[in-house]
Each structure stands twice: as structure tokens, then as C-alpha cells.
Write a protein that holds these residues in place. Structure first.
Motif, PDB file in Angstrom:
ATOM      1  N   ILE A 125       0.845  -1.205   0.000  1.00 35.60           N
ATOM      2  CA  ILE A 125       0.000   0.000   0.000  1.00 35.60           C
ATOM      3  C   ILE A 125       0.875   1.248   0.000  1.00 35.60           C
ATOM      4  N   PHE A 126       1.904   1.254   0.819  1.00 35.28           N
ATOM      5  CA  PHE A 126       2.811   2.405   0.865  1.00 35.28           C
ATOM      6  C   PHE A 126       3.511   2.608  -0.477  1.00 35.28           C
ATOM      7  N   ASN A 127       3.966   1.525  -1.094  1.00 34.23           N
ATOM      8  CA  ASN A 127       4.676   1.631  -2.374  1.00 34.23           C
ATOM      9  C   ASN A 127       3.764   2.075  -3.507  1.00 34.23           C
ATOM     10  N   ASN A 128       2.529   1.570  -3.520  1.00 34.66           N
ATOM     11  CA  ASN A 128       1.615   1.867  -4.631  1.00 34.66           C
ATOM     12  C   ASN A 128       0.836   3.165  -4.447  1.00 34.66           C
ATOM     13  N   CYS A 129       0.467   3.487  -3.223  1.00 31.68           N
ATOM     14  CA  CYS A 129      -0.393   4.651  -2.987  1.00 31.68           C
ATOM     15  C   CYS A 129       0.348   5.813  -2.323  1.00 31.68           C
ATOM     16  N   GLY A 130       1.399   5.496  -1.601  1.00 38.24           N
ATOM     17  CA  GLY A 130       2.122   6.532  -0.876  1.00 38.24           C
ATOM     18  C   GLY A 130       1.784   6.502   0.605  1.00 38.24           C
ATOM     19  N   VAL A 131       2.739   6.900   1.393  1.00 36.09           N
ATOM     20  CA  VAL A 131       2.567   6.889   2.843  1.00 36.09           C
ATOM     21  C   VAL A 131       1.543   7.933   3.289  1.00 36.09           C
ATOM     22  N   ASP A 132       1.543   9.084   2.641  1.00 37.31           N
ATOM     23  CA  ASP A 132       0.643  10.173   3.032  1.00 37.31           C
ATOM     24  C   ASP A 132      -0.695  10.147   2.312  1.00 37.31           C
ATOM     25  N   SER A 133      -0.951   9.113   1.524  1.00 42.73           N
ATOM     26  CA  SER A 133      -2.235   9.004   0.835  1.00 42.73           C
ATOM     27  C   SER A 133      -3.323   8.611   1.838  1.00 42.73           C
ATOM     28  N   TYR A 134      -4.558   8.750   1.409  1.00 44.37           N
ATOM     29  CA  TYR A 134      -5.683   8.351   2.259  1.00 44.37           C
ATOM     30  C   TYR A 134      -5.584   6.864   2.601  1.00 44.37           C
ATOM     31  N   ALA A 135      -5.285   6.036   1.600  1.00 44.00           N
ATOM     32  CA  ALA A 135      -5.160   4.594   1.830  1.00 44.00           C
ATOM     33  C   ALA A 135      -3.997   4.304   2.773  1.00 44.00           C
ATOM     34  N   GLY A 136      -2.878   4.998   2.610  1.00 44.67           N
ATOM     35  CA  GLY A 136      -1.721   4.800   3.483  1.00 44.67           C
ATOM     36  C   GLY A 136      -2.017   5.165   4.923  1.00 44.67           C
ATOM     37  N   LYS A 137      -2.740   6.253   5.115  1.00 39.92           N
ATOM     38  CA  LYS A 137      -3.081   6.671   6.478  1.00 39.92           C
ATOM     39  C   LYS A 137      -4.069   5.701   7.130  1.00 39.92           C
ATOM     40  N   VAL A 138      -5.093   5.288   6.365  1.00 42.90           N
ATOM     41  CA  VAL A 138      -6.064   4.327   6.915  1.00 42.90           C
ATOM     42  C   VAL A 138      -5.358   3.024   7.263  1.00 42.90           C
ATOM     43  N   ALA A 139      -4.476   2.571   6.390  1.00 44.77           N
ATOM     44  CA  ALA A 139      -3.746   1.323   6.636  1.00 44.77           C
ATOM     45  C   ALA A 139      -2.854   1.448   7.877  1.00 44.77           C
ATOM     46  N   SER A 140      -2.216   2.591   8.052  1.00 40.60           N
ATOM     47  CA  SER A 140      -1.346   2.791   9.221  1.00 40.60           C
ATOM     48  C   SER A 140      -2.140   2.760  10.518  1.00 40.60           C
ATOM     49  N   VAL A 141      -3.265   3.460  10.537  1.00 41.11           N
ATOM     50  CA  VAL A 141      -4.103   3.467  11.744  1.00 41.11           C
ATOM     51  C   VAL A 141      -4.667   2.072  11.998  1.00 41.11           C
ATOM     52  N   MET A 142      -5.039   1.370  10.918  1.00 38.54           N
ATOM     53  CA  MET A 142      -5.581   0.023  11.054  1.00 38.54           C
ATOM     54  C   MET A 142      -4.544  -0.932  11.647  1.00 38.54           C
ATOM     55  N   MET A 143      -3.316  -0.813  11.210  1.00 41.37           N
ATOM     56  CA  MET A 143      -2.260  -1.689  11.746  1.00 41.37           C
ATOM     57  C   MET A 143      -2.063  -1.460  13.245  1.00 41.37           C
ATOM     58  N   GLY A 144      -2.204  -0.215  13.678  1.00 37.64           N
ATOM     59  CA  GLY A 144      -2.009   0.091  15.092  1.00 37.64           C
ATOM     60  C   GLY A 144      -3.211  -0.199  15.965  1.00 37.64           C
ATOM     61  N   SER A 145      -4.379  -0.358  15.365  1.00 36.82           N
ATOM     62  CA  SER A 145      -5.583  -0.522  16.184  1.00 36.82           C
ATOM     63  C   SER A 145      -6.233  -1.889  16.061  1.00 36.82           C
ATOM     64  N   THR A 146      -5.580  -2.815  15.374  1.00 39.92           N
ATOM     65  CA  THR A 146      -6.100  -4.173  15.272  1.00 39.92           C
ATOM     66  C   THR A 146      -5.032  -5.157  15.730  1.00 39.92           C
ATOM     67  N   GLU A 147      -5.417  -6.391  15.854  1.00 39.93           N
ATOM     68  CA  GLU A 147      -4.519  -7.421  16.390  1.00 39.93           C
ATOM     69  C   GLU A 147      -4.526  -8.635  15.472  1.00 39.93           C
ATOM     70  N   THR A 148      -3.473  -9.409  15.549  1.00 32.60           N
ATOM     71  CA  THR A 148      -3.413 -10.677  14.825  1.00 32.60           C
ATOM     72  C   THR A 148      -4.159 -11.715  15.668  1.00 32.60           C
ATOM     73  N   THR A 149      -5.462 -11.626  15.628  1.00 31.58           N
ATOM     74  CA  THR A 149      -6.350 -12.370  16.511  1.00 31.58           C
ATOM     75  C   THR A 149      -6.121 -13.880  16.465  1.00 31.58           C
ATOM     76  N   PHE A 150      -6.154 -14.452  15.280  1.00 32.32           N
ATOM     77  CA  PHE A 150      -6.054 -15.906  15.177  1.00 32.32           C
ATOM     78  C   PHE A 150      -4.682 -16.401  15.631  1.00 32.32           C
ATOM     79  N   TYR A 151      -3.643 -15.653  15.280  1.00 35.15           N
ATOM     80  CA  TYR A 151      -2.291 -16.010  15.716  1.00 35.15           C
ATOM     81  C   TYR A 151      -2.196 -15.955  17.244  1.00 35.15           C
ATOM     82  N   THR A 152      -2.693 -14.879  17.830  1.00 41.72           N
ATOM     83  CA  THR A 152      -2.629 -14.710  19.284  1.00 41.72           C
ATOM     84  C   THR A 152      -3.407 -15.808  19.998  1.00 41.72           C
TER      85      THR A 152
END
Length: 172
Positions: free
Chosen positions: A106-133
Motif C-alpha cells: 500500500i505504501f509503495n503503490n499509494c504513498g505513505v501520506d495518501s488516504y489509503a496509506g493513512k487508513v492502513a497505518s491506523v488500522m495496523m495500530g488498532s487491530t490485532e493478529t487475533t487468530f495467531y494470538t
């Protein structure tokens, strides 16, 4: 500060051994017992982790995640979720390393400061690897019934995914 960081671990180990000797604890025997418990725990965790890794590989290799993303694209547009982020939302509860790879794409294709990059960054910080955990923790204690934990954790993941979109929209 460099001296403190260099000496922190050796001093902590020496402190633990010193305290054990003062309390007349057999340090080496205790170490061997703990190492044995650790190996037993590792062998209990291995089967669920192997199954999880195989399932992740099958999902990514089969293209199922891309197909599901395409099917859900009308819904994604309705909730202002970038289509590029859907594979991350699907894979994040399953795999940490897989979701990091998708985040990098996502960062490579859309950019870090893009809307998709920002949503993806917040999503990574606010979700968990549930099944692994769940596989690791429940496998460590040989617990087979995780239905309430799984439901609660997936609700938390869904909430994190939804609020990632809302949070980025509020701060644009």
C-alpha cells in the motif's frame, strides 16, 4: 546512557542469580526446569501455528483475498474505505507478517501520506493478529474452547478497522 544500556541485562541476570543464592534456591536446577517447561510449551504451540501458516499461504496463493476484495468493493465505497486497504483488513486478524507485506505494498503503490496509506497505518495500530494470538496463547495452555474469546476479539478487530476509516476522515 550508553553505559546503562550496555550493563542493564548483565546486571539484571547477576541480580537474579544473587537473589536466588541468598534465598538458597538451586539456580541451575531451576533454570533446567524452566527450560524444560519452555520446550514443552513450544511443542504445544507448534501444531496450531503450523496450521495457521499453511492456511495463510493458501489464502494468499489462491487469490481468495483479491476475489473477496473485488466482491466487497461496492460496500467499501459506501463506507469510504479505500479498496487497497481491504486485503489488509482481511489478513490482519490472521497474519502479522502478511499484513506488514500488504502494508508495504500500500505504501509503495499509494504513498505513505495518501488516504489509503493513512487508513492502513491506523488500522495496523488498532487491530490485532487475533487468530495467531489465540493459537499461541490457547495452545500454550492446551485450551480448546476459544469461541467467546474469538468473537470478542473479532468484534474488536472490526471496530478497529471501522474506526481507522473514521479517524482518518476526521483528521484529513
Amino acid at each position: 546512557m550508553k553505559l546503562i544500556s550496555t550493563l542493564a541485562v548483565p546486571l539484571m541476570i547477576a541480580g537474579i542469580i544473587g537473589f536466588a543464592l541468598i534465598k538458597k534456591v538451586r539456580v541451575y536446577d531451576s533454570f533446567l526446569e524452566g527450560a524444560s517447561d519452555g520446550l514443552r510449551c513450544t511443542f504445544n504451540i507448534a501444531p496450531p501455528l503450523i496450521g495457521l501458516v499453511i492456511a495463510i499461504s493458501m489464502l494468499r496463493s489462491s487469490g481468495f483475498i483479491d476475489i473477496l476484495s473485488n466482491l466487497l468493493s461496492p460496500f467499501l465505497k459506501a463506507v469510504s474505505m479505500p479498496a487497497e486497504v481491504m486485503p489488509l483488513a482481511l489478513l490482519r486478524p490472521v497474519s502479522g507478517s502478511g499484513s506488514i507485506a500488504i502494508l508495504s505494498d500500500i505504501f509503495n503503490n499509494c504513498g505513505v501520506d495518501s488516504y489509503a496509506g493513512k487508513v492502513a497505518s491506523v488500522m495496523m495500530g488498532s487491530t490485532e493478529t487475533t487468530f495467531y494470538t489465540i493459537a499461541v496463547y490457547f495452545g500454550a495452555i492446551n485450551c480448546k474452547d476459544s469461541k467467546y474469546t474469538l468473537k470478542s476479539a473479532l468484534i474488536g478487530d472490526f471496530t478497529g478497522i471501522f474506526l481507522s476509516i473514521v479517524t482518518v476522515m476526521l483528521f484529513l
